[in-house]
Design a protein around this motif. Structure first.
Motif, PDB file in Angstrom:
ATOM      1  N   LEU A 328      -8.128  -5.272   5.503  1.00 23.25           N
ATOM      2  CA  LEU A 328      -8.698  -5.366   4.158  1.00 23.25           C
ATOM      3  C   LEU A 328      -8.452  -4.070   3.379  1.00 23.25           C
ATOM      4  CD1 LEU A 328     -12.027  -6.968   3.198  1.00 23.25           C
ATOM      5  CD2 LEU A 328     -11.643  -4.626   2.475  1.00 23.25           C
ATOM      6  N   LEU A 329      -8.681  -2.932   4.040  1.00 20.97           N
ATOM      7  CA  LEU A 329      -8.452  -1.653   3.373  1.00 20.97           C
ATOM      8  C   LEU A 329      -6.977  -1.412   3.092  1.00 20.97           C
ATOM      9  CD1 LEU A 329     -10.921   0.621   5.386  1.00 20.97           C
ATOM     10  CD2 LEU A 329     -11.247  -0.303   3.098  1.00 20.97           C
ATOM     11  N   GLU A 330      -6.127  -1.894   3.982  1.00 21.54           N
ATOM     12  CA  GLU A 330      -4.694  -1.685   3.795  1.00 21.54           C
ATOM     13  C   GLU A 330      -4.174  -2.427   2.564  1.00 21.54           C
ATOM     14  OE1 GLU A 330      -0.536  -2.106   6.375  1.00 21.54           O
ATOM     15  OE2 GLU A 330      -2.446  -2.780   7.196  1.00 21.54           O
ATOM     16  N   ALA A 331      -4.719  -3.608   2.303  1.00 22.86           N
ATOM     17  CA  ALA A 331      -4.281  -4.378   1.134  1.00 22.86           C
ATOM     18  C   ALA A 331      -4.574  -3.610  -0.159  1.00 22.86           C
ATOM     19  CB  ALA A 331      -4.979  -5.742   1.121  1.00 22.86           C
ATOM     20  N   TYR A 332      -5.766  -3.030  -0.257  1.00 27.19           N
ATOM     21  CA  TYR A 332      -6.103  -2.290  -1.474  1.00 27.19           C
ATOM     22  C   TYR A 332      -5.508  -0.891  -1.467  1.00 27.19           C
ATOM     23  CZ  TYR A 332      -9.227  -6.123  -2.439  1.00 27.19           C
ATOM     24  OH  TYR A 332      -9.714  -7.378  -2.698  1.00 27.19           O
ATOM     25  N   PHE A 333      -5.168  -0.385  -0.298  1.00 31.30           N
ATOM     26  CA  PHE A 333      -4.451   0.877  -0.243  1.00 31.30           C
ATOM     27  C   PHE A 333      -3.058   0.723  -0.855  1.00 31.30           C
ATOM     28  CE2 PHE A 333      -1.506   3.743   1.952  1.00 31.30           C
ATOM     29  CZ  PHE A 333      -2.085   4.969   1.656  1.00 31.30           C
ATOM     30  N   ILE A 334      -2.413  -0.408  -0.614  1.00 35.52           N
ATOM     31  CA  ILE A 334      -1.091  -0.656  -1.205  1.00 35.52           C
ATOM     32  C   ILE A 334      -1.202  -0.742  -2.723  1.00 35.52           C
ATOM     33  CG2 ILE A 334       0.791  -2.327  -1.335  1.00 35.52           C
ATOM     34  CD1 ILE A 334       0.215  -3.037   1.582  1.00 35.52           C
ATOM     35  N   ILE A 335      -2.257  -1.396  -3.209  1.00 35.61           N
ATOM     36  CA  ILE A 335      -2.425  -1.537  -4.661  1.00 35.61           C
ATOM     37  C   ILE A 335      -2.670  -0.177  -5.309  1.00 35.61           C
ATOM     38  CG2 ILE A 335      -3.871  -2.548  -6.458  1.00 35.61           C
ATOM     39  CD1 ILE A 335      -4.433  -4.872  -4.577  1.00 35.61           C
ATOM     40  N   ILE A 336      -3.568   0.605  -4.747  1.00 36.45           N
ATOM     41  CA  ILE A 336      -3.884   1.894  -5.348  1.00 36.45           C
ATOM     42  C   ILE A 336      -2.726   2.867  -5.182  1.00 36.45           C
ATOM     43  CG2 ILE A 336      -4.946   3.048  -3.357  1.00 36.45           C
ATOM     44  CD1 ILE A 336      -6.333   2.972  -6.941  1.00 36.45           C
TER      45      ILE A 336
END
Length: 437
Positions: A328-336
């Motif tokens: 879950l954190l990795e998905a938003y890490f890619i976005i940010i």
């Protein structure tokens, strides 16, 4: 001076009674005078210390006032509450330093903290405390806060009858990350639409107005880059630490804590049953009592081993389940990270524009220097010609003045010599490649 009040403390009481009457003073604008009743009497009269509304008691209660919070439960129902810091600290088992991250009076960077019973989230304007059963959101009229509240209630009510793989705390955390990433990305896009035309205009027309606009936008860009960088670093820090991610499994820890008391109660029931059986039997000998103590020791060691085994199994399960939060954190890490890359590209474009402007200004400066050099050489040649006219302008008698054609020859010869010197200077500059001609 009798009319002025000294800023020091005046007391007519002897030193022996100072321990009982040390507070008998009254505060004035330019000093302190004796006041019967001390600070207590001062507070009873309604006088407060300057800068401290409400006196000493107001100072003690400072920071403990109630704030407006929004409570959202697992079913999506929300209600507004007035809670103080002490109540939240007791309810969520949080220290005071964690609540300072949520205080709008303090300026802290984006932070996500995993605690024993709660997750403290401070992402831009979204500041909340997430537990296994509820979300306590700081009430605000900000667009992100209103959107977070409405969207979370909508999602929880929509998935009320449906099974979700993510626990409640992860769904609340996911929405906070999603809205924060979308808000930052929208600000970056708005900045791009504003800054690219200004940079293009500055590249074609260098003036004070365009330079001031670029300076203002560059300051906004640097501030936005720091905010995005902090969110990215916070997510990366959580992904790199399995212990912090394991602390965020609040639902699992709650279920585990609910199971442990039942197991302890069953152990106590078994032990009490064994005692009852022993009490009903006949008196035992010392040898048999020794065997009973050994059995008790074996029972205690088995309980310890079982608890160790259970903790090992739970820790291994948390290590296996931490991949869910990591994904879950990795998905938003890619976005940010993509948002940060756009900001860095925009900063590089600004740096390239600044380099282009510096090159353009340097080129103009070189042309000015070349023109100044040519003008200086022409001035030198004209000075030589003027020196000849100065010589002939003196008041003396000479045979040269008797022949009228002599004046024409002097002008021709001086003009030829000056022109020859000037073109010789230009050829020398071209040979030395001082500037192309």
């Amino acid at each position: 001076m009798e009319g002025s009040r000294s800023p020091l403390i005046h007391s007519d009481h002897p030193e022996s009674t100072s321990s009982n009457n040390t507070g008998n003073f009254q505060f004035y604008a330019n000093g302190i005078r004796e006041c019967p009743g001390g600070i207590q009497g001062l507070e009873k009269r309604g006088h407060g210390i300057r800068g401290w509304p409400g006196g000493i008691e107001g100072l003690k209660k400072r920071g403990q006032g109630s704030r407006s919070w929004i409570k959202i439960d697992t079913t999506g129902d929300s209600k507004i509450l007035e809670l103080d810091k002490a109540t939240i600290m007791r309810h969520c088992s949080l220290p005071a330093r964690d609540l300072r991250l949520l205080d709008p009076l303090f300026i802290y960077p984006s932070t996500i903290l995993g605690r024993e019973k709660a997750i403290v989230v401070s992402l831009e304007q979204i500041r909340c405390i997430i537990t296994a059963e509820e979300v306590i959101l700081m009430n605000s009229l900000d667009r992100c806060v209103v959107q977070y509240k409405s969207e979370l209630c909508k999602r929880l009510q929509a998935n009320k009858d449906q099974s979700d793989d993510l626990p409640f705390e992860f769904r609340a955390l996911e929405l906070a990350l999603e809205l924060t990433c979308l808000s930052l990305d929208a600000q970056v896009k708005e900045l791009e639409l504003e800054i690219y035309p200004v940079l293009d205009e500055l590249a074609t027309s260098i003036n004070t107005l365009n330079l001031e606009r670029v300076r203002r936008l560059k300051g906004h860009l640097l501030a936005l880059t720091q905010r995005v960088q902090k969110v990215r670093d916070e997510i990366e820090h959580l992904m790199d630490d399995d212990g912090d991610m394991a602390e965020m499994y609040l639902t699992e820890k709650k279920q585990r804590s609910e199971c442990f008391p039942s197991s302890d109660l069953s152990c106590q029931t078994n032990s009490s049953g064994d005692d009852k059986v022993v009490s009903k039997s006949a008196p035992v000998s010392p040898v048999e009592s020794l065997g009973g103590s050994q059995n008790l020791q074996r029972t205690f060691s088995s309980i310890v081993n079982s608890s160790r085994t259970g903790s090992f199994i739970s820790s291994s399960n948390s290590e296996e389940d931490v991949d869910q939060l990591e994904m879950l954190l990795e998905a938003y890490f890619i976005i940010i990270d993509h948002t940060l890359s756009k900001l860095l590209s925009l900063k590089e474009y600004i740096d390239d524009t600044e380099d282009f402007i510096n090159i353009k200004l340097g080129n103009v400066q070189n042309h000015l220097i070349k023109f100044e050099l040519l003008l200086t050489a022409a001035t030198f040649v004209a000075t030589m010609f003027a020196s000849v006219t100065a010589v002939f302008g003196m008041n003396f008698a000479d045979s040269v003045f008797d022949n009228p054609s002599t004046f024409s020859w002097v002008l021709i010869i001086c003009g030829f010599v000056c022109g020859f010197l000037y073109f010789t200077f230009l050829i020398y500059c071209r040979h030395k490649r001082i500037f192309p001609l």
